[in-house]
Motif scaffolding. Structure first.
Motif, mmCIF file in Angstrom:
data_model
loop_
_atom_site.group_PDB
_atom_site.id
_atom_site.type_symbol
_atom_site.label_atom_id
_atom_site.label_comp_id
_atom_site.label_asym_id
_atom_site.label_seq_id
_atom_site.Cartn_x
_atom_site.Cartn_y
_atom_site.Cartn_z
ATOM 1 N N LEU A 222 0.882 -1.346 -0.055
ATOM 2 C CA LEU A 222 0.045 -0.175 -0.160
ATOM 3 C C LEU A 222 0.820 1.129 -0.197
ATOM 4 N N ALA A 223 2.014 1.168 0.560
ATOM 5 C CA ALA A 223 2.958 2.335 0.473
ATOM 6 C C ALA A 223 3.654 2.631 -0.933
ATOM 7 N N MET A 224 3.600 1.697 -1.836
ATOM 8 C CA MET A 224 4.349 1.771 -2.885
ATOM 9 C C MET A 224 3.783 2.817 -3.951
ATOM 10 N N PRO A 225 2.419 3.085 -4.282
ATOM 11 C CA PRO A 225 1.943 4.054 -5.074
ATOM 12 C C PRO A 225 2.480 5.311 -4.606
ATOM 13 N N TYR A 226 2.184 5.776 -3.297
ATOM 14 C CA TYR A 226 2.853 7.212 -2.625
ATOM 15 C C TYR A 226 4.276 7.461 -2.899
ATOM 16 N N THR A 227 4.768 6.467 -2.561
ATOM 17 C CA THR A 227 6.301 6.361 -2.407
ATOM 18 C C THR A 227 6.919 6.546 -4.044
ATOM 19 N N PHE A 228 6.295 5.907 -4.990
ATOM 20 C CA PHE A 228 6.588 6.138 -6.354
ATOM 21 C C PHE A 228 6.469 7.426 -6.988
ATOM 22 N N ARG A 229 5.326 7.971 -6.445
ATOM 23 C CA ARG A 229 4.631 9.445 -6.944
ATOM 24 C C ARG A 229 5.540 10.532 -6.184
ATOM 25 N N SER A 230 5.921 10.362 -5.227
ATOM 26 C CA SER A 230 6.776 11.493 -4.530
ATOM 27 C C SER A 230 8.217 11.218 -4.610
ATOM 28 N N GLY A 231 8.696 10.296 -5.523
ATOM 29 C CA GLY A 231 10.232 10.101 -5.855
ATOM 30 C C GLY A 231 10.901 9.288 -4.744
ATOM 31 N N GLY A 232 10.250 8.808 -3.907
ATOM 32 C CA GLY A 232 10.986 8.114 -2.935
ATOM 33 C C GLY A 232 11.565 6.632 -3.213
ATOM 34 N N LEU B 19 -0.151 0.954 -7.510
ATOM 35 C CA LEU B 19 1.062 1.290 -8.292
ATOM 36 C C LEU B 19 1.287 1.170 -9.527
ATOM 37 N N CYS B 20 0.544 0.061 -10.194
ATOM 38 C CA CYS B 20 0.441 0.184 -11.718
ATOM 39 C C CYS B 20 -0.320 1.496 -12.301
ATOM 40 N N VAL B 21 -1.434 1.930 -11.434
ATOM 41 C CA VAL B 21 -2.176 3.031 -12.023
ATOM 42 C C VAL B 21 -1.258 4.296 -11.722
ATOM 43 N N SER B 22 -0.392 4.382 -10.674
ATOM 44 C CA SER B 22 0.463 5.490 -10.587
ATOM 45 C C SER B 22 1.489 5.453 -11.490
ATOM 46 N N VAL B 23 1.922 4.263 -12.083
ATOM 47 C CA VAL B 23 2.955 4.202 -13.181
ATOM 48 C C VAL B 23 2.469 4.833 -14.460
#
Length: 174
Positions: A65-75, A149-153
């Motif tokens: 659950l943390a992956m999409p936010y982390t991805f979008r914030s450049g983490g 995460l897929c949606v965020s990518v």
């Protein structure tokens, strides 16, 4: 649409944080029970049934659950050793290629995670702990996280193509 999706990613990040807090509370309760029964001899159960299973399932949920936010914030770790030395146009092309590859991989993962959930429901799979937990429950949290995460990518790919520049900020180099 961007604001709506970013709020969903943030909400998933908060659910992840609350899940990590729940793990800490559960493990702390288990430590207290061990201490109270061994040192003070209190008439409490010495263990919380299946606490390790619950902790593991919550950790998996929190991670995904943390992956999409982390991805979008450049983490996430972004290796830019080569791309940082490329001209701007080539850097953009490399970014788009990486996002296309990431989109394909996450679509693949999303599909098979949901197949796993369907199989767990079909076969009635449960955990082996003291408390049998239907495996589709933690797998669903994993599927939701991977789907987001897929949606965020894909969201990042579309924004990158529309803007003509990368939208994910590069994390600080060490």
């Amino acid at each position: 649409m961007r604001t709506f999706l970013d709020r969903i990613y943030l909400a998933a990040g908060w659910v992840s944080a609350v899940t990590i807090l729940a793990i800490a509370v559960l493990i702390s309760a288990q430590i207290f029970l061990n201490f109270a029964t061994r040192v003070f001899g209190l008439p409490l159960p010495s263990t919380i049934p299946s606490y390790a299973d619950f902790s593991g399932f919550m950790l998996a949920a929190a991670t995904f659950l943390a992956m999409p936010y982390t991805f979008r914030s450049g983490g996430h770790i972004k290796v830019s050793l080569v791309t940082a030395r490329l001209p701007e146009r080539a850097r953009l092309i490399a970014e788009v290629i990486a996002l296309i590859a990431a989109s394909a991989l996450t679509i693949f993962a999303v599909y098979y995670i949901w197949v796993l959930v369907a199989e767990s429901i079909h076969f009635g799979d449960v955990s082996n702990g003291t408390i049998p937990i239907p495996l589709w429950i933690p797998q669903t949290a994993m599927g939701i996280g991977m789907t987001l995460l897929c949606v965020s990518v894909i969201h990042s790919l579309i924004e990158t193509l529309l803007r003509g520049e990368p939208v994910i900020a590069a994390s600080e180099e060490a």
